[in-house]
Design a protein around this motif. Structure first.
Motif: not given
Ligand code: ADP
Ligand code: CDP
Length: 237
Positions: A8, A10-13, A15, A24, A69, A81-82, A84, A86, A123, A179, A191
């Motif tokens: 994925y 996103g807008k800033a990160k 994954v 992840l 996470h 991170v684990k 999740l 979400m 969200k 989140e 997050d």
């Protein structure tokens, strides 16, 4: 740990999957967005600053017994991170009035909110992250009553820890968004926690030290994030 395909962006990160299905990699990019993605800009160093900032805060929360996470830093801009499942509900606590609360209710910016307020938002960028409540979340299946109860309790525990941490650095934690997600039947903080998702003011001058500098075109965005980190003793090197 081996980095696999992107799951994925996103807008800033971004994954990424790894060779471990339970883990992840989060890549913090320099991209900055506001107004549900309508305003975008890349700010040099932001990915690195937020990655290290988030690692520091997640560590403090873990120390306080809050399940997160976060596992470890992987590079300047990545952490492990684990994975999740979400929950698509954003939890917002406010200690002082600002932003959406001021716009919605017409209260004066900066008034102390006692007790602190708690709000839920769905969200969903397309719908502009609309405000929801526990009844709507339950009816539409966004979260169960048990998850909602746990998210609320954890969100307020985060406030107890972080309000004091920032105050020791001469800053006011005005508000923040968290989140959560599920892993092994447990609600876990996911997050990030960084100046992108909270408001921080200098306690003496009330100068803004968070993403409002970007939203309001004040400049000095990353310099402010770095100053917040410096006051907490974070080494951005
Ligand atoms: P957005 O999706 O709002 O544009 P980001 O650019 O920060 O936000 O993208 C990161 C995405 O990764 C978010 O959708 C967030 O919900 C999700 N995420 C964060 N932590 C985890 C996790 N541990 N497991 C799965 N997804 C996560
Ligand atoms: O940011 P805005 O004024 O639109 O919304 P708010 O409801 O006042 O935001 C409360 C807090 O949650 C602020 O610290 C925001 O930075 C954060 N937030 C966020 O990080 N992501 C969102 N989608 C919404 C709010």
């Amino acid at each position: 740990m081996e980095k696999r395909d992107a799951l994925y962006a996103g807008k800033a990160k971004s994954v990424y999957r790894t060779d471990d299905p339970g883990r992840l990699i989060l890549h913090f990019r320099d991209d900055t967005s506001a107004f549900d993605g309508k305003r975008k800009e890349a700010l040099a160093r932001k990915g690195m600053v937020n990655n290290k900032f988030n690692a520091f805060i997640m560590g403090k929360l873990e120390e306080a017994g809050i399940p997160t996470h976060f596992e470890k830093l992987l590079s300047d801009t990545e952490c492990v991170v684990k994975k999740l499942d979400m929950i698509p509900v954003e939890c917002v606590v406010r200690n002082l009035a600002a932003g959406g609360l001021v716009r919605r209710l017409g209260v004066e910016e900066g008034i102390v909110l006692d007790p602190p307020t708690y709000e839920l938002f769905l969200k969903n960028d397309d719908k502009g992250d609309p405000m929801i409540n526990e009844s709507l979340a339950e009816t539409f299946g966004w979260a169960t009553p048990a998850q909602l109860e746990r998210m609320k309790a954890l969100t307020f525990r985060v406030n107890d820890v972080l309000k004091n941490l920032f105050l020791e650095g001469g800053m006011l934690l005005v508000d923040y968004k968290l989140e959560f997600g599920m892993v092994d039947g447990e609600v876990v903080l996911g997050d990030e926690f960084s100046p992108d998702g909270c408001r921080l003011w200098d306690a003496r001058t009330r100068e803004k030290m968070d993403k409002d500098r970007f939203r309001q075109g004040l400049g000095g965005v990353i310099e402010a994030y770095e100053e917040v980190g410096r006051r907490l003793g974070i080494d951005f090197a």
